[in-house]
Design a protein around this motif. Structure first.
Motif, PDB file in Angstrom:
ATOM      1  N   MET A   1       0.842  -1.175   0.000  1.00 14.66           N
ATOM      2  CA  MET A   1       0.000   0.000   0.000  1.00 14.66           C
ATOM      3  C   MET A   1       0.888   1.238   0.000  1.00 14.66           C
ATOM      4  O   MET A   1       1.961   1.236   0.576  1.00 14.66           O
ATOM      5  CB  MET A   1      -0.926  -0.004   1.202  1.00 14.66           C
ATOM      6  N   THR A   2       0.400   2.290  -0.587  1.00 11.76           N
ATOM      7  CA  THR A   2       1.202   3.494  -0.711  1.00 11.76           C
ATOM      8  C   THR A   2       1.090   4.427   0.483  1.00 11.76           C
ATOM      9  O   THR A   2       1.941   5.259   0.682  1.00 11.76           O
ATOM     10  CB  THR A   2       0.795   4.259  -1.982  1.00 11.76           C
ATOM     11  N   PRO A   5      -3.382   3.681   6.514  1.00 10.91           N
ATOM     12  CA  PRO A   5      -4.777   4.074   6.745  1.00 10.91           C
ATOM     13  C   PRO A   5      -4.872   5.009   7.938  1.00 10.91           C
ATOM     14  O   PRO A   5      -4.012   5.016   8.804  1.00 10.91           O
ATOM     15  CB  PRO A   5      -5.485   2.754   7.015  1.00 10.91           C
ATOM     16  N   THR A  34     -18.325  -0.252   3.263  1.00 12.76           N
ATOM     17  CA  THR A  34     -17.495   0.836   2.759  1.00 12.76           C
ATOM     18  C   THR A  34     -18.352   2.043   2.445  1.00 12.76           C
ATOM     19  O   THR A  34     -19.549   1.928   2.183  1.00 12.76           O
ATOM     20  CB  THR A  34     -16.726   0.417   1.486  1.00 12.76           C
ATOM     21  N   PHE A  61      -8.852   4.951   3.873  1.00 19.77           N
ATOM     22  CA  PHE A  61      -7.803   4.614   2.921  1.00 19.77           C
ATOM     23  C   PHE A  61      -7.864   5.552   1.730  1.00 19.77           C
ATOM     24  O   PHE A  61      -8.961   5.936   1.305  1.00 19.77           O
ATOM     25  CB  PHE A  61      -7.994   3.188   2.378  1.00 19.77           C
ATOM     26  N   SER A  65      -4.514   3.176  -2.216  1.00 13.58           N
ATOM     27  CA  SER A  65      -4.156   2.174  -1.208  1.00 13.58           C
ATOM     28  C   SER A  65      -5.183   1.055  -1.151  1.00 13.58           C
ATOM     29  O   SER A  65      -4.830  -0.115  -1.044  1.00 13.58           O
ATOM     30  CB  SER A  65      -4.039   2.817   0.178  1.00 13.58           C
ATOM     31  N   TRP A  66      -6.460   1.408  -1.218  1.00  8.59           N
ATOM     32  CA  TRP A  66      -7.513   0.396  -1.166  1.00  8.59           C
ATOM     33  C   TRP A  66      -7.451  -0.502  -2.408  1.00  8.59           C
ATOM     34  O   TRP A  66      -7.590  -1.722  -2.307  1.00  8.59           O
ATOM     35  CB  TRP A  66      -8.891   1.036  -1.033  1.00  8.59           C
ATOM     36  N   GLY A  68      -4.814  -1.222  -4.174  1.00 10.66           N
ATOM     37  CA  GLY A  68      -3.661  -2.108  -4.002  1.00 10.66           C
ATOM     38  C   GLY A  68      -3.949  -3.234  -3.025  1.00 10.66           C
ATOM     39  O   GLY A  68      -3.555  -4.378  -3.253  1.00 10.66           O
ATOM     40  N   PHE A  69      -4.640  -2.897  -1.948  1.00  9.58           N
ATOM     41  CA  PHE A  69      -5.007  -3.917  -0.952  1.00  9.58           C
ATOM     42  C   PHE A  69      -5.916  -4.977  -1.556  1.00  9.58           C
ATOM     43  O   PHE A  69      -5.666  -6.169  -1.424  1.00  9.58           O
ATOM     44  CB  PHE A  69      -5.679  -3.236   0.234  1.00  9.58           C
ATOM     45  N   THR A  70      -6.978  -4.569  -2.237  1.00  5.80           N
ATOM     46  CA  THR A  70      -7.914  -5.539  -2.792  1.00  5.80           C
ATOM     47  C   THR A  70      -7.300  -6.316  -3.953  1.00  5.80           C
ATOM     48  O   THR A  70      -7.628  -7.474  -4.161  1.00  5.80           O
ATOM     49  CB  THR A  70      -9.235  -4.872  -3.241  1.00  5.80           C
ATOM     50  N   SER A  72      -4.371  -7.417  -4.043  1.00  5.23           N
ATOM     51  CA  SER A  72      -3.508  -8.473  -3.500  1.00  5.23           C
ATOM     52  C   SER A  72      -4.281  -9.786  -3.249  1.00  5.23           C
ATOM     53  O   SER A  72      -3.658 -10.822  -3.048  1.00  5.23           O
ATOM     54  CB  SER A  72      -2.854  -7.992  -2.196  1.00  5.23           C
TER      55      SER A  72
END
Length: 74
Positions: A1-2, A5, A34, A61, A65-66, A68-70, A72
């Motif tokens: 993530m960049t 949170p 969300t 987030f 970032s969100w 990138g998280f999802t 993954s």
């Protein structure tokens, strides 16, 4: 993530949000919700909270970032 949170102590402090539940959610209420705040703390970020505790804390987030998280999980 960049980016890390951010935490909001109570999701009720977020202004003008419409919480959405995952389409994978069951009736047991064990999922996340969300929202995209449009003003106040968190404006422009994605808020995430536990559906079992709607007045509880929310994490904020950046959209990047969100994503990138999802990503993954794919």
């Amino acid at each position: 993530m960049t980016a890390l949170p951010r935490n909001v102590p109570s999701s009720t402090r977020l202004i003008g949000v419409h919480w959405l539940r995952s389409s994978h959610s069951t009736g047991a209420n064990n999922c996340v919700e969300t929202a995209r705040p449009i003003r106040g703390p968190g404006a422009g970020l994605l808020a995430v909270r536990d559906s079992k505790d709607p007045a509880g804390p929310a994490l904020l987030f950046s959209p990047e970032s969100w994503a990138g998280f999802t990503a993954s999980f794919r």
